[in-house]
Design a protein around this motif. Sequence first.
Motif, PDB file in Angstrom:
ATOM      1  N   VAL A 117     -10.942   2.406   2.735  1.00 23.82           N
ATOM      2  CA  VAL A 117      -9.725   2.520   1.873  1.00 23.82           C
ATOM      3  C   VAL A 117      -9.307   1.577   0.959  1.00 23.82           C
ATOM      4  CG1 VAL A 117      -7.502   3.416   1.620  1.00 23.82           C
ATOM      5  CG2 VAL A 117      -9.278   4.766   3.265  1.00 23.82           C
ATOM      6  N   LYS A 167      -9.185   1.599  -3.139  1.00 31.22           N
ATOM      7  CA  LYS A 167      -7.670   2.170  -3.268  1.00 31.22           C
ATOM      8  C   LYS A 167      -7.714   3.042  -4.293  1.00 31.22           C
ATOM      9  CE  LYS A 167      -5.738  -1.818  -2.613  1.00 31.22           C
ATOM     10  NZ  LYS A 167      -4.793  -2.856  -2.665  1.00 31.22           N
ATOM     11  N   LYS A 168      -8.194   2.964  -5.451  1.00 24.94           N
ATOM     12  CA  LYS A 168      -7.847   3.737  -6.776  1.00 24.94           C
ATOM     13  C   LYS A 168      -8.740   5.000  -6.438  1.00 24.94           C
ATOM     14  CE  LYS A 168      -6.972   0.284 -10.150  1.00 24.94           C
ATOM     15  NZ  LYS A 168      -7.565  -0.528 -11.545  1.00 24.94           N
ATOM     16  N   ILE A 189       0.888  -1.159  -0.029  1.00 22.14           N
ATOM     17  CA  ILE A 189       0.084  -0.116  -0.043  1.00 22.14           C
ATOM     18  C   ILE A 189       0.785   1.273   0.005  1.00 22.14           C
ATOM     19  CG2 ILE A 189      -0.219   0.322   2.415  1.00 22.14           C
ATOM     20  CD1 ILE A 189      -2.883   0.733   0.181  1.00 22.14           C
ATOM     21  N   ASP A 190       0.460   2.334  -0.781  1.00 26.39           N
ATOM     22  CA  ASP A 190       0.998   3.618  -0.669  1.00 26.39           C
ATOM     23  C   ASP A 190       0.505   4.155   0.788  1.00 26.39           C
ATOM     24  OD1 ASP A 190       1.868   6.182  -0.709  1.00 26.39           O
ATOM     25  OD2 ASP A 190       0.571   6.576  -2.579  1.00 26.39           O
ATOM     26  N   LYS A 236       7.837   8.500  -6.393  1.00 26.48           N
ATOM     27  CA  LYS A 236       6.687   9.044  -6.855  1.00 26.48           C
ATOM     28  C   LYS A 236       6.778   9.986  -8.149  1.00 26.48           C
ATOM     29  CE  LYS A 236       3.993   6.847  -4.206  1.00 26.48           C
ATOM     30  NZ  LYS A 236       3.107   5.506  -4.491  1.00 26.48           N
ATOM     31  N   LEU A 295      -1.882   6.875   1.215  1.00 30.93           N
ATOM     32  CA  LEU A 295      -3.405   6.719   1.027  1.00 30.93           C
ATOM     33  C   LEU A 295      -4.125   6.228   2.564  1.00 30.93           C
ATOM     34  CD1 LEU A 295      -3.063   6.144  -1.954  1.00 30.93           C
ATOM     35  CD2 LEU A 295      -4.443   4.200  -1.880  1.00 30.93           C
ATOM     36  N   LEU A 296      -3.491   5.851   3.448  1.00 32.41           N
ATOM     37  CA  LEU A 296      -4.204   5.456   4.731  1.00 32.41           C
ATOM     38  C   LEU A 296      -4.077   6.575   5.834  1.00 32.41           C
ATOM     39  CD1 LEU A 296      -3.007   1.832   5.210  1.00 32.41           C
ATOM     40  CD2 LEU A 296      -5.447   2.764   4.847  1.00 32.41           C
ATOM     41  N   PHE A 321      -9.605   6.582  -3.657  1.00 27.07           N
ATOM     42  CA  PHE A 321      -8.936   7.121  -2.610  1.00 27.07           C
ATOM     43  C   PHE A 321      -7.418   7.834  -2.700  1.00 27.07           C
ATOM     44  CE2 PHE A 321     -12.112   5.698   0.434  1.00 27.07           C
ATOM     45  CZ  PHE A 321     -12.503   6.836   1.045  1.00 27.07           C
ATOM     46  N   ALA A 322      -6.849   7.310  -3.957  1.00 28.13           N
ATOM     47  CA  ALA A 322      -5.656   7.835  -4.527  1.00 28.13           C
ATOM     48  C   ALA A 322      -5.836   9.254  -5.197  1.00 28.13           C
ATOM     49  CB  ALA A 322      -4.960   6.797  -5.377  1.00 28.13           C
ATOM     50  N   LYS A 323      -7.021   9.369  -5.304  1.00 27.18           N
ATOM     51  CA  LYS A 323      -7.383  10.689  -5.950  1.00 27.18           C
ATOM     52  C   LYS A 323      -7.462  11.727  -4.903  1.00 27.18           C
ATOM     53  CE  LYS A 323      -9.577   9.007 -10.289  1.00 27.18           C
ATOM     54  NZ  LYS A 323      -9.364   7.581  -9.705  1.00 27.18           N
ATOM     55  N   ILE A 359      -5.423  12.278  -2.402  1.00 23.49           N
ATOM     56  CA  ILE A 359      -4.155  12.695  -2.350  1.00 23.49           C
ATOM     57  C   ILE A 359      -3.841  13.823  -3.423  1.00 23.49           C
ATOM     58  CG2 ILE A 359      -1.584  12.394  -1.832  1.00 23.49           C
ATOM     59  CD1 ILE A 359      -3.943  10.933   0.227  1.00 23.49           C
TER      60      ILE A 359
END
Length: 370
Positions: free
Chosen positions: A323, A327-328, A153-154, A369, A157-158, A330-332, A334
């Motif tokens: 989350v 995941k995809k 996991i990134d 990143k 994200l969490l 919630f990545a948005k 950030i």
Amino acid sequence: MKSKAMVLKEFMKPLEMVEIEIPTLKEGEVLIKIEAAGVCGSDVHMWKGEDPRTPLPIILGHEGVGRVQEIKGEKQTIYGEELKAGDLIIWNRGVTCDKCFACKILKDPSLCKNRKVYGINQSSAVFPYLNGCYSEYVILNGNTDIFKVEESIDPALLVSASCSGATVAHAFDMVSGILGDTVVIQGPGPLGVYAVAFAKNIGASEIVVIGGSKERLDLCKHLGATLILDRHETSITERNEIVMEKTRGMGADLVIEAVGTRGVAEEGLKLLRTGGTYLSTGYAQPAGKESIDFYRDIVSKNITIKGVWVSDTKHTKMAMDIVMKNKKDFAKLISHRFSLEEANKAIEAMNSKEALKAVLMPDEALESKK
């Protein structure tokens, strides 16, 4: 060994980079190397001196994901797993006393009057000094509830799962079992984004989001909002008419305040149906008084109003789960990543609302990143 940390010494003044000697750990304490630290809207209020809980000097940052460096004695996760050096973890941001009325009688640790919160009410002048996440390292109290995190996991994200995510999870936990066919969410920030995800998760057929940022509203729509109402393009009267039309004149089953600004509750209460529920999640600091007609908007409609104050370990788990299932999406959430040294830029990006969610990360993580 020393840790770099960005310290708030005066309200409304830039955070200062300092080096803090890492003390010898006490029994049960865990030294964590920060992998990602969330920059929360609450941090902006603390930087401005608007949160009465904020002691100076302080290392801000109550949202963190990090890697275990050292443990004094033995420490287990919430699942009873033995914690060891190298583990990637997230933790409940609050540590409660387990002795007071709220903890023992009410069985609601979120209301503990002795609750200590990393980066909020623990000064960097108090042992073990590394008490917030705007730092290379943070030291976790032996009573901190910890979860291991998947290596894949990134970490960015969490981070919000431990604050805005957990707070919204607390809100939905309060109303589990209540009909929620039509949910109205006031505010498309991180709280609102989580509210959309949780509303979708409980099967709400209509999810209406009110806000003023096109980018944030678009994210809410992507997550499952069925109707977007831009407050710059609609009046309070028009929004009320639209919600009533959507609900055959009844009003929403559930309205969630996710803004924390004056005047929002006055509008939100009027959007509720008779017997509906209003959840207020956004007031992390004083914001002034509301003008409410109790007869018309509360008593005669027999509505329920619930204040949602912080969260507990259960809610951190609920937010982590939502989350991991999205995941995809919630990545948005950030929108900005900064190095620790750029913490002042991150605060400014959140203050100006340029950033939806800013995260501080180590230089090597930022490089990966790019």
